[in-house]
Design a protein around this motif. Structure first.
Motif, PDB file in Angstrom:
ATOM      1  N   PHE A 220       0.793  -1.221   0.000  1.00  0.00           N
ATOM      2  CA  PHE A 220       0.000   0.000   0.000  1.00  0.00           C
ATOM      3  C   PHE A 220       0.831   1.279   0.000  1.00  0.00           C
ATOM      4  N   ILE A 221       2.160   1.153   0.014  1.00  0.00           N
ATOM      5  CA  ILE A 221       3.027   2.325   0.036  1.00  0.00           C
ATOM      6  C   ILE A 221       3.972   2.288  -1.164  1.00  0.00           C
ATOM      7  N   ASN A 222       3.928   3.325  -1.968  1.00  0.00           N
ATOM      8  CA  ASN A 222       4.874   3.482  -3.071  1.00  0.00           C
ATOM      9  C   ASN A 222       5.927   4.536  -2.775  1.00  0.00           C
ATOM     10  N   ASP A 223       5.622   5.442  -1.854  1.00  0.00           N
ATOM     11  CA  ASP A 223       6.557   6.504  -1.495  1.00  0.00           C
ATOM     12  C   ASP A 223       7.682   5.916  -0.653  1.00  0.00           C
ATOM     13  N   PRO A 224       8.939   5.973  -1.118  1.00  0.00           N
ATOM     14  CA  PRO A 224      10.046   5.395  -0.330  1.00  0.00           C
ATOM     15  C   PRO A 224      10.261   6.092   1.009  1.00  0.00           C
ATOM     16  N   ASP A 225       9.776   7.310   1.153  1.00  0.00           N
ATOM     17  CA  ASP A 225       9.930   8.028   2.417  1.00  0.00           C
ATOM     18  C   ASP A 225       8.949   7.566   3.478  1.00  0.00           C
ATOM     19  N   LEU A 226       7.998   6.707   3.108  1.00  0.00           N
ATOM     20  CA  LEU A 226       7.007   6.216   4.066  1.00  0.00           C
ATOM     21  C   LEU A 226       7.140   4.727   4.347  1.00  0.00           C
ATOM     22  N   GLN A 227       8.159   4.080   3.791  1.00  0.00           N
ATOM     23  CA  GLN A 227       8.300   2.648   4.003  1.00  0.00           C
ATOM     24  C   GLN A 227       8.939   2.359   5.353  1.00  0.00           C
ATOM     25  N   PRO A 228       8.451   1.353   6.079  1.00  0.00           N
ATOM     26  CA  PRO A 228       9.046   0.978   7.371  1.00  0.00           C
ATOM     27  C   PRO A 228      10.321   0.179   7.161  1.00  0.00           C
ATOM     28  N   ILE A 229      11.018  -0.061   8.251  1.00  0.00           N
ATOM     29  CA  ILE A 229      12.325  -0.708   8.166  1.00  0.00           C
ATOM     30  C   ILE A 229      12.213  -2.138   7.661  1.00  0.00           C
ATOM     31  N   GLN A 230      11.121  -2.839   7.990  1.00  0.00           N
ATOM     32  CA  GLN A 230      10.991  -4.221   7.537  1.00  0.00           C
ATOM     33  C   GLN A 230      10.762  -4.282   6.029  1.00  0.00           C
ATOM     34  N   THR A 231      10.024  -3.327   5.479  1.00  0.00           N
ATOM     35  CA  THR A 231       9.859  -3.273   4.031  1.00  0.00           C
ATOM     36  C   THR A 231      11.171  -2.909   3.361  1.00  0.00           C
ATOM     37  N   PHE A 232      11.911  -1.998   3.993  1.00  0.00           N
ATOM     38  CA  PHE A 232      13.236  -1.633   3.495  1.00  0.00           C
ATOM     39  C   PHE A 232      14.142  -2.869   3.451  1.00  0.00           C
ATOM     40  N   LEU A 233      14.106  -3.654   4.522  1.00  0.00           N
ATOM     41  CA  LEU A 233      14.916  -4.868   4.576  1.00  0.00           C
ATOM     42  C   LEU A 233      14.478  -5.855   3.504  1.00  0.00           C
ATOM     43  N   TYR A 234      13.194  -6.009   3.312  1.00  0.00           N
ATOM     44  CA  TYR A 234      12.693  -6.930   2.290  1.00  0.00           C
ATOM     45  C   TYR A 234      13.194  -6.526   0.906  1.00  0.00           C
ATOM     46  N   ARG A 235      13.147  -5.239   0.628  1.00  0.00           N
ATOM     47  CA  ARG A 235      13.579  -4.781  -0.683  1.00  0.00           C
ATOM     48  C   ARG A 235      15.090  -4.902  -0.863  1.00  0.00           C
ATOM     49  N   VAL A 236      15.828  -4.732   0.231  1.00  0.00           N
ATOM     50  CA  VAL A 236      17.280  -4.931   0.152  1.00  0.00           C
ATOM     51  C   VAL A 236      17.596  -6.387  -0.171  1.00  0.00           C
TER      52      VAL A 236
END
Length: 296
Positions: A220-236
């Motif tokens: 539900f979030i496309n804005d990278p400035d609103l992503q939580p750390i777990q989503t950040f980790l998933y994308r990494v």
């Protein structure tokens, strides 16, 4: 004095079997965490070329963590996670407790019907596509509110609150009514303060879920400035190229780190806070699960 019951050979063997089994289970549970921690502190290139790092770092280095923290995105993602965990947990606990207090009132009209409807929602959901369309119509997509409003209420948590509220003596609420307190004042000033064990339990339940939730930010979030750390980790972790990962996280390619070392360091950073907090709240967690199971 009471004499200790003498154990037979079979009892001793059974005790040693239990001890050995539990030690094996503990090792199988804890060693993967230790392995990730050890390799996150080892130089990435050395770990990739040499391997066989199982117990202690072979070439100790902070470069993996330094590379991760140089990226502004991970720090912003961490703040988003902290904010949604604290705010979401407070709102969820208060709102769910308030609804549970209403459910506990015998004078509530249609209480049995509401219980049936709520129980159905525990087993059946609308599905992902209707949920996405619902969030879109509510203008929750790409907003911080998508982490808060949909998670305000849980019927499972309501049942735990309800079991606790039913054990509160009626005399407390009657005394509050005599003093002129209404339902809301009774809930805030009388019921909620004496319900700290169950409040802490639900806060732990929901706080851990909020901290670990990556699915909401992913869908539900496309804005990278609103992503939580777990989503950040998933994308990494989802990155396929070593240079792409290091470039994404560190901002520049570092010759001593690898995609694997970046993954491990990021995993440690994201799980460390909740691992530290959980042991201090575990007693409330266990007590909350036992609420309502035994009647005096």
């Amino acid at each position: 004095m009471l004499s200790r019951k003498r154990q037979t050979g079979g009892d001793v063997a059974f005790d040693w079997f239990n001890i050995a089994t539990m030690l094996l289970v503990c090792f199988a549970t804890l060693y993967p965490i230790w392995y990730v921690l050890v390799n996150s502190f080892n130089e990435g290139k050395d770990a990739m070329s040499g391997g066989n790092i199982y117990w202690v770092p072979r070439v100790f280095s902070f470069e993996n963590y330094s590379t991760v923290f140089k990226n502004d995105g991970i720090m912003l993602a961490m703040w988003i996670t902290v904010a949604k965990t604290i705010l979401g947990t407070v709102i969820h606990v208060f709102f769910t407790a308030m609804v549970a207090f209403a459910y506990s009132r015998k004078e509530l009209i249609g209480r049995n019907f509401y219980m049936i409807v709520g129980t159905i929602t525990m087993f059946f959901g609308g599905g992902l596509i209707p949920t996405y369309l619902w969030f879109r119509d509510l203008h929750l997509l790409d907003t911080f509110s998508v982490y808060i409003y949909p998670a305000m209420f849980s019927f499972f948590d309501l049942i735990i609150f309800l079991a606790f509220f039913r054990e509160i003596p009626d005399g407390l609420e009657e005394a509050a009514k005599i003093d002129g307190a209404g339902y809301f004042a009774t809930f805030v000033k009388i019921v909620l303060p004496i319900s700290m064990p169950v409040v802490a339990t639900i806060a732990l339940f929901h706080g851990v879920w909020q901290w670990n939730d990556y699915f909401t930010g992913l869908l539900f979030i496309n804005d990278p400035d609103l992503q939580p750390i777990q989503t950040f980790l998933y994308r990494v972790i989802a990155q396929s190229s070593s240079n792409q990962i290091v470039g994404t996280v560190g901002g520049a390619i570092n010759r001593t780190v690898t995609s694997q070392s970046i993954k491990l360091a990021t995993m440690v950073i994201t799980t460390f806070p909740i691992v530290i907090a959980y042991p201090f709240l575990q007693k409330y967690f266990v007590k909350g699960l036992m609420i309502g199971s035994i009647k005096g």
